[in-house]
Design a protein around this motif. Structure first.
Motif, short mmCIF file in Angstrom:
data_model
loop_
_atom_site.label_atom_id
_atom_site.label_comp_id
_atom_site.label_asym_id
_atom_site.label_seq_id
_atom_site.Cartn_x
_atom_site.Cartn_y
_atom_site.Cartn_z
N ALA A 42 0.97 -1.14 0.11
CA ALA A 42 -0.09 -0.04 -0.03
C ALA A 42 0.82 1.17 0.03
CB ALA A 42 -0.86 0.00 1.09
N SER A 43 0.32 2.38 -0.47
CA SER A 43 1.17 3.46 -0.39
C SER A 43 1.11 4.27 0.75
CB SER A 43 0.82 4.36 -1.82
OG SER A 43 -0.81 4.99 -1.57
N ALA A 224 3.14 -4.62 5.81
CA ALA A 224 2.67 -3.84 6.68
C ALA A 224 2.69 -2.15 6.52
CB ALA A 224 3.30 -3.96 8.11
N GLY A 225 1.85 -1.35 6.83
CA GLY A 225 2.24 -0.07 6.27
C GLY A 225 2.39 0.35 4.95
N GLY A 226 3.34 1.19 4.63
CA GLY A 226 3.39 1.69 3.57
C GLY A 226 4.51 0.81 2.48
N VAL A 227 4.87 0.96 1.70
CA VAL A 227 5.84 0.18 0.71
C VAL A 227 7.34 0.49 1.16
CG1 VAL A 227 4.72 0.28 -1.46
CG2 VAL A 227 6.33 1.98 -1.20
N ALA A 228 7.49 1.70 1.85
CA ALA A 228 9.08 1.74 2.26
C ALA A 228 8.86 1.98 3.77
CB ALA A 228 9.50 2.99 1.72
N SER A 229 7.87 1.37 4.51
CA SER A 229 7.72 1.31 6.09
C SER A 229 8.86 0.46 6.23
CB SER A 229 6.46 0.94 6.33
OG SER A 229 5.39 2.09 6.32
N LEU A 250 -0.82 -3.16 -5.71
CA LEU A 250 -0.72 -1.90 -5.04
C LEU A 250 -2.00 -1.26 -4.48
CD1 LEU A 250 1.18 0.48 -3.63
CD2 LEU A 250 1.12 1.26 -5.96
N VAL A 251 -2.22 -1.31 -3.14
CA VAL A 251 -3.38 -0.65 -2.70
C VAL A 251 -2.99 0.94 -2.62
CG1 VAL A 251 -4.99 -0.46 -0.85
CG2 VAL A 251 -4.11 -2.61 -1.27
N SER A 260 -0.44 11.49 -5.89
CA SER A 260 0.88 11.56 -5.59
C SER A 260 1.61 10.20 -4.72
CB SER A 260 1.26 12.94 -5.00
OG SER A 260 2.68 13.16 -4.95
N GLY A 261 0.64 10.16 -3.67
CA GLY A 261 1.31 8.98 -2.92
C GLY A 261 1.29 7.71 -3.83
N THR A 262 0.28 7.35 -4.59
CA THR A 262 0.15 6.30 -5.06
C THR A 262 1.29 6.19 -6.12
OG1 THR A 262 -2.22 6.33 -4.83
CG2 THR A 262 -1.45 4.61 -6.38
N ILE A 263 1.44 7.32 -7.12
CA ILE A 263 2.56 7.07 -8.04
C ILE A 263 3.89 7.11 -7.29
CG2 ILE A 263 3.59 8.67 -9.89
CD1 ILE A 263 0.98 9.76 -10.47
N SER A 264 4.07 7.63 -6.37
CA SER A 264 5.41 7.61 -5.63
C SER A 264 5.66 6.16 -4.97
CB SER A 264 5.46 8.40 -4.57
OG SER A 264 5.48 9.89 -5.21
N ALA A 265 4.76 5.69 -4.49
CA ALA A 265 5.00 4.40 -4.09
C ALA A 265 5.11 3.30 -5.14
CB ALA A 265 3.51 4.00 -3.22
N TYR A 266 4.27 3.75 -6.15
CA TYR A 266 4.59 2.34 -7.21
C TYR A 266 6.21 2.67 -7.98
CZ TYR A 266 4.13 0.92 -12.27
OH TYR A 266 4.31 0.39 -13.40
N GLU A 267 6.81 3.96 -7.67
CA GLU A 267 7.92 3.87 -8.25
C GLU A 267 8.91 3.41 -7.31
OE1 GLU A 267 8.25 8.27 -9.30
OE2 GLU A 267 7.10 8.10 -11.22
N SER A 268 8.75 3.52 -6.07
CA SER A 268 9.58 3.22 -5.30
C SER A 268 9.76 1.43 -5.34
CB SER A 268 9.25 3.29 -3.66
OG SER A 268 9.69 4.61 -3.20
N LEU A 269 8.57 1.04 -5.54
CA LEU A 269 8.55 -0.52 -5.81
C LEU A 269 9.42 -0.86 -7.23
CD1 LEU A 269 4.83 -1.31 -4.93
CD2 LEU A 269 6.85 -1.99 -3.88
#
Lengths: 864, 864
Positions: A42-43, A224-229, A250-251, A260-269
């Motif tokens: 999740a983001s 747990a939490g966000g992708v980079a937690s 990705l949720v 923004s949060g969703t795109i950034s999380a996607y990019e981190s993955l």
């Protein structure tokens, strides 16, 4: 009270921690791929990962299905336990949903279970209702909390579908896992999390024998939490789970700011090499799916869930009913991504054999089943797909260092990935000549302060070792021609050049690359015949050098015939240690004088002025001849060579393409030799091994021989990607990384050497093995020559193949040079890893020896 | 109701929109760097960006300072206006803070203003208190809302410091800008936002003349929402502001889940090439700074702000006092990042001149001031740093396509950046031979289905054009030797190879790379003399080819002397159009027969069996000889050549390193010629121009001549990074991108051609200019030869230099081939951009002509 934090001390401590984990973990990686298994990311927190997991479970189990299925829900890391328990949520919601829906599923039968495996002591005490003990417990305890339920349709009977929910580790505080783990003295290493996760996956997906194999299983692993937690050890979860590289969903976030949060999380993955099968998020009326779709193009489907009731007393049953279609679609998308991946993986060896033309490979000798399918690399290891019985991903240590290029550990790889993205976004590629840009400048600075320190003042960039060598030769010949009046002859008389033939002085067994110019500087070999390169002539005086090696635990000297005859008493001289070989005290020895007079004699035939042939350059790989068979040259001989050439104004080129950047335990092999060149070539490890880039360094006097009024006097040699930004960025990062004791724990001796990576006792043991002719261990290189004769020896030999196949089964990927095999690690690889490699190698040498003894006996008995 | 969204239609529409903006915007980019200017980013909405801006303003203006300062606050995009207005917030808070603090600042004097420049009609109506008009307004209107305030310390007097707050565009709804803009019919293109922003920056930072220059100014530009929140046009803000590449501070998230969001936002910014000077966030008691510091290592400082009071009636004055130290530190960090950047930028040309050794460059001819400092690239443009008077960043169109490699528009560059990060994280680099991994396989598939379609069946990877050529030659020679019995001779008699010399058939003026093998296949030139490469001999029969070019608006044929004498009537034949030149009907012409007999004659001398010399391969650049001076060869001649060689079983190699992948308007130049090779080499544009990779494609019969029992029969040529994952990933993306009409709007003719990029009328006009000898316009290439004589002509000529300097002033970066200059765009570049380039070029040709006429007249009058 609030201020700028000191970065150094604590950041460093944490770093070491992460490195340690990532380098030593998972010697037995085995990730089942026989059933679809997905990570749920999740983001941000509280976006509904568990709702998505539950919806997928319902979609798998509570639809009319022809035969029983299994849904596996794993929650490796749970905080806030027992008040929060996502696996209990899935278990209970699904039980309730199944009761509601069973009327429409007459033959339905479902067995559900929920299991909490391990918990911190505070979490365990809390669930077991015990008082918190006075003595503080640390670590995690087996909790064994278990619940189960059964539901049946109106008719019932038949085999039951299964819902298996498991929480692997639980902590009590509802904070980030790294904080909860620290506060509850329940830190769990990344390796432990992965090991338990793998165990659960294998048990549930591969267990059950033949019958189990037929069951359709769908598995989700919820993060747990966000992708980079951070996970429990402090590693970011996207790093923690990377060795498995499971595909994910990705949720995302449907709220304001959620795009923004969703795109950034996607990019981190993506920046960690993950594949994402779908994005799904809860509708908040902001149509966030439109910009997301636009961003994702056709790559990834986006699904929108109806708004979740905010009333906490709502049991969500209606919501799950309303969402059913979305979850069915989501499950279909995931299944389709899974089958596409599997079909492709299974298909790859065949396709590769049909359309690739592999270099240095006789295609006829590579059957489909011998092709290695590399799904990814992670630090020093390949993740390899295997299709035997059950499909799975296993791990092989890249012991050929992918043609001697590799340096990154897992942390460096992650950082390089981000740097590569940054460099591509900032520069892409920009023209080099007459321009300057940061990565090229910083790279040149680091080269001149590092491997060129004390002698080089100019950096010439190119693409690979071969081109770096061709450039070096052009530099050397220009300088030589000036110094020896050849150019003024040519200028006076245009035909003079036809009366001059420049040659190199080089060593037998040397190798400098595959382009013609580089080949001309090497002695005739398997690579140079008419069959391979009709234009090869071999423009050099090639000396047969003395070598050193270990045999039966002792370092020995081996002289070539020419020298042997001159100084027979020194043949098979033994050294007390490897250090003795490199010691400068040997410069005063008789041997040094013998070497010197031998070389002088050889050079004499070309030194006459007015002659047709001139030795215009010395070119050599310092200390180790790589492709020529991993021969270690007596460093004294090379030192003497350099001195002889220098006294005759013959420019000296070191080919450090293989040896440079810690390959042999020092940043350059020149340091080992204890002398400097006029020109040196670097490539391979320079970028950490992630991307092609080469550099030819030169002294000021070399550079000056190209200065003049006319462009025609300049060095007119270049390649499209000269000094390209991405290569230079990778080099800047890697050069610093390898020599910084904070990032490379192998650095000792005030930053000048790597510690000994190959256990001396094991090396001696192997060198004493009857199947072994000789051993060389130096820096990141361990090489051995198998005792072999006739067609079993030499480059084309297939003699080692059974040994290599066995090593691959042990998780070691090697590639031979005929009957010479080697293990090569990175500058940051832990000595413990190297020891494991040696132990496995030794064991397989025993098998190999037996195999060949039996073979020999058989052939003897047949013969007799 | 909720379901999987259709990706295609709407995503596509949006895509076109973004592309259009990014490609055409900012012909006059000029970003001041004379004062520190920072973007304020956040990882989500409502994390306190405006508090940070206010705190920085206070730190700049409300501390004891020796002389007046200016703080510039810009908010380009504001939604929720007028209820929400960040610039009003900064203005009012600072006014209030200055009243409170003025007692400690006796000589303090501050003039503040707040200006809202443009608003949507609903927003404007709302602030002006008007009724919403019945007729719907669209677009934005000038609002001109302005307020000001003055504050003085107890003593007062002296020159006033200044706070300038400006909102550029405002919309009424408190939603994401792209939604508000759409709903209020007030969409603003990215170019307009940037233009207005640049105007404000220049006015405030560069205005004020000499006096203004001395004022210390600090500027922040505050973004809206999260880093990847869409701007008013729908472009993500991190993409929208990218052309300026201002450094930034990131306001992170101190809440649960905030570590992940902050790290991901940071990575999204890095993935777009931004530099981040600091991360700052509000404390929520979760110690989020620790994992952030660990993640960021020593790269970026992290600062923590005290918790913000939740009580909405709180005026935050106490909080700002409490935060003062943090903001002072933050400002210092930003100032220090700014000075480091500026010092480095100013220093770079000198350092470059000292330590680089540029290829193809006479260093003596490149003074420090001629060095171009490239701060970044964005699509087709360099962002170049200029230090004259005021430091600033300007833009130059990369008209040399960075040595003919470049293809990406801004969108492709962004996507490639993410793909590069992904490939590095997933694979780094892994060994190729006997292995298979996705990017290499997909790349090989795309090559064989694309540029190799209909003839090639194998892909051989290498690093650059040169190596691809050396490999091609080895392939061709092997095949030739088999077909002509040479190998069996060699096998029978080891010395036979010494009696055979294989040569190539090639064209005068051809060029195939700088390594020796590639050089041997080209005719003698400036690059091949003894001075440059003493080992060059030139192993070829080099034919002087007929060329075609445009002059005075007409396409003409020029025959080499040998042919001219044979067929004098055809010299200076004119064509009705460029299409006529390529038309296959010419195969039946007299000229074709003349070509054929001429070539046969030439080949005759080498065709005798038993001879020493054999023509073992035809190698040529189809249609255009690049480095040889952008000569267009009569395609009929090349077609005839191919046919002649094929009939004699001489393998045909096409060197498409320069011409391949749409460079000449087709995916391959072979398509233009209308015939296929046996072997073809590709590099440069293959990866979009972002990273080195080359491929040699071959037919099955070529491949089969390397099949046998022994490894020694295999093609023993390879490079460390053969088929490396990152290069193949870039190639996969670029090959698809260029030929997909959805991503490349230039694609026409059912995906087979690019539309005409160079305006025909302009091309004709230039070809009629008196300073111009000839013109070639084809695909992405526009080349012209300046009329020149003596030392003004040829590769070493400096004749064009004044013209080139002028073009750089116009924002066009070109690099000449002596007196031949060219403009080269990417396959996706808009024809409008190309026209702008041609117009500028024409104007500068006028100046150039005048300059040379004056020079000539002067020299004549001196002479007289």
């Amino acid at each position: 009270m609030y201020f700028l934090l000191s970065l150094h001390r604590r950041g460093h401590r944490h770093l070491r921690h992460v490195k340690h984990l990532s380098t030593t973990a998972h010697s037995q990686l085995h990730v089942p791929l026989n059933h679809p298994t997905f990570l749920v990311w999740a983001s941000n927190t509280s976006l509904g990962k568990t709702l998505v997991s539950t919806g997928l479970a319902a979609s798998s189990l509570l639809n009319p299905i022809p035969k029983p299925r299994k849904f596996l829900y794993l929650k490796p890391v749970q905080t806030g336990y027992p008040s929060d328990s996502d696996s209990s949520f899935v278990f209970h919601k699904l039980s309730r949903l199944s009761l509601l829906r069973r009327h429409n599923l007459p033959h339905f039968s479902l067995f559900s279970s929920n299991h909490i495996l391990k918990a911190s002591f505070p979490a365990a005490n809390s669930v077991l209702g015990q008082e918190i003990s006075e003595t503080p417990h640390s670590g995690m305890r087996d909790l064994g909390h278990y619940e189960e339920a059964k539901a049946e349709g109106d008719v019932g009977g038949g085999a039951a579908s299964q819902l298996v929910c498991k929480t692997l580790y639980a902590w009590r505080e509802a904070v980030s896992p790294h904080l909860a783990a620290e506060r509850e003295s329940g830190v769990v290493e990344d390796a432990a999390v992965l090991e338990l996760l793998q165990k659960c996956l294998r048990f549930e997906l591969e267990g059950g024998g033949e019958k189990g194999k037929e069951t359709e299983i769908f598995c989700v692993v919820e993060t747990a939490g966000g992708v980079a937690s951070p996970g429990p050890s402090g590693s970011l979860q996207c790093d923690l789970y990377r060795p498995f590289r499971l595909p994910g969903v990705l949720v995302g976030d449907g709220r304001l700011g959620g795009i923004s949060g969703t795109i950034s999380a996607y990019e981190s993955l993506k920046l960690r090499g993950y594949d994402i099968a779908a994005v799904v998020f809860e509708d908040h009326g902001l149509v966030n799916e439109m910009p997301l779709l636009s961003y994702l193009r056709n790559r990834v489907p986006v699904l929108v869930l109806p708004p979740v009731p905010k009333d906490l007393s709502n049991d969500l049953m209606e919501w799950f009913d309303e969402s059913r279609g979305v979850f069915d679609s989501l499950k279909e998308e995931m299944l389709s991504a899974y089958s596409k991946r599997m079909m492709r993986l299974q298909d790859m060896p065949k396709k590769a054999g049909e359309i690739f033309w592999w270099p240095f490979t006789q295609h006829q000798l590579v059957p489909e089943e011998a092709v290695t399918v590399i799904d990814s690399r992670h630090g020093e290891n390949f993740a390899v797909f295997k299709a035997q019985n059950n499909e799975f991903i296993t791990q092989q240590f890249d012991a050929c260092a992918s043609w001697w290029t590799q340096g990154p550990d897992t942390t460096l790889q992650t950082e390089l990935a981000r740097d590569m993205g940054y460099a591509a976004a900032r520069f892409g590629h920009v023209m080099f000549p007459e321009n300057v840009y940061e990565p090229a400048l910083e790279c040149a600075e680091l080269l001149l302060e590092g491997v060129g320190k004390g002698w080089a003042s100019r950096t010439y960039f190119s693409d690979n070792g071969s081109t770096a060598i061709e450039i070096a030769l052009k530099m050397a010949f220009r300088k030589f021609s000036y110094d020896h009046g050849i150019l003024s002859d040519v200028r006076k008389d245009n035909t003079a050049s036809r009366r001059v033939e420049l040659m190199v002085l080089a060593l037998q067994g040397s190798y400098h690359g595959d382009t013609l110019g580089a080949m001309e500087a090497q002695a005739p070999s398997s690579y140079t015949g008419f069959l391979q390169q009709p234009w090869y002539t071999g423009r050099g005086l090639f000396l047969d050098p003395p070598t050193v090696y270990m045999c039966n635990g002792v370092w020995k000297l081996s002289l070539p015939e020419a020298l042997h005859l001159e100084i027979p008493k020194l043949e098979n001289k033994a050294f007390s240690s490897r250090d003795e070989i490199f010691h400068k005290i040997r410069d005063k020895s008789d041997l040094a004088r013998n070497y010197s007079s031998y070389i002088s004699e050889q050079l004499l035939q070309y030194s006459g002025s007015g002659g047709f042939y001139h030795i215009g350059a010395l070119i050599m790989e310092p200390v180790i001849l790589g492709a020529g068979g991993m021969h270690m040259i007596d460093p004294l001989f090379q030192r003497v060579l350099v001195n002889e050439c220098r006294s005759k104004k013959i420019p000296v080129i070191f080919d450090e393409v293989f040896t440079g950047f810690w390959r042999l335990g020092r940043e350059t092999a020149a340091e080992l030799l204890g002398c400097v060149p006029d020109i040196a070539c670097f490539a391979k490890l320079m970028t950490g091994g992630i991307i092609p880039l080469a550099a030819t360094l030169a002294t000021d006097v070399i550079f000056n021989s190209f200065i003049g009024e006319s462009k025609l006097k300049a060095l007119l040699h270049g390649h499209s990607y000269s000094g390209h930004a991405m290569g230079c960025t990778a080099a800047v990062k890697s050069i610093k990384w390898f020599k910084d004791p904070q990032t490379n724990l192998n650095i000792t001796d005030e930053g000048r050497s790597l510690r000994e990576l190959w256990d001396e006792e094991l090396v001696q043991q192997i060198s004493s093995h009857p199947a072994v002719e000789r051993v060389v261990a130096l820096g990141t290189l361990f090489a051995l020559e198998l005792r072999a004769e006739g067609s079993n020896a030499g480059y084309a030999s297939q003699y080692a193949s059974s040994l290599l196949q066995n090593l691959r089964q042990d998780g070691i990927y090697t590639r031979p040079l005929g009957n010479v095999i080697y293990l090569m690690c990175g500058p940051c690889t832990y000595p413990e890893i190297c020891s494991q490699l040696l132990v496995k190698l030794y064991k397989r040498l025993e098998d190999f020896d037996q195999f060949h003894q039996i073979k020999e006996e058989n052939s003897e008995s047949y013969g007799g």
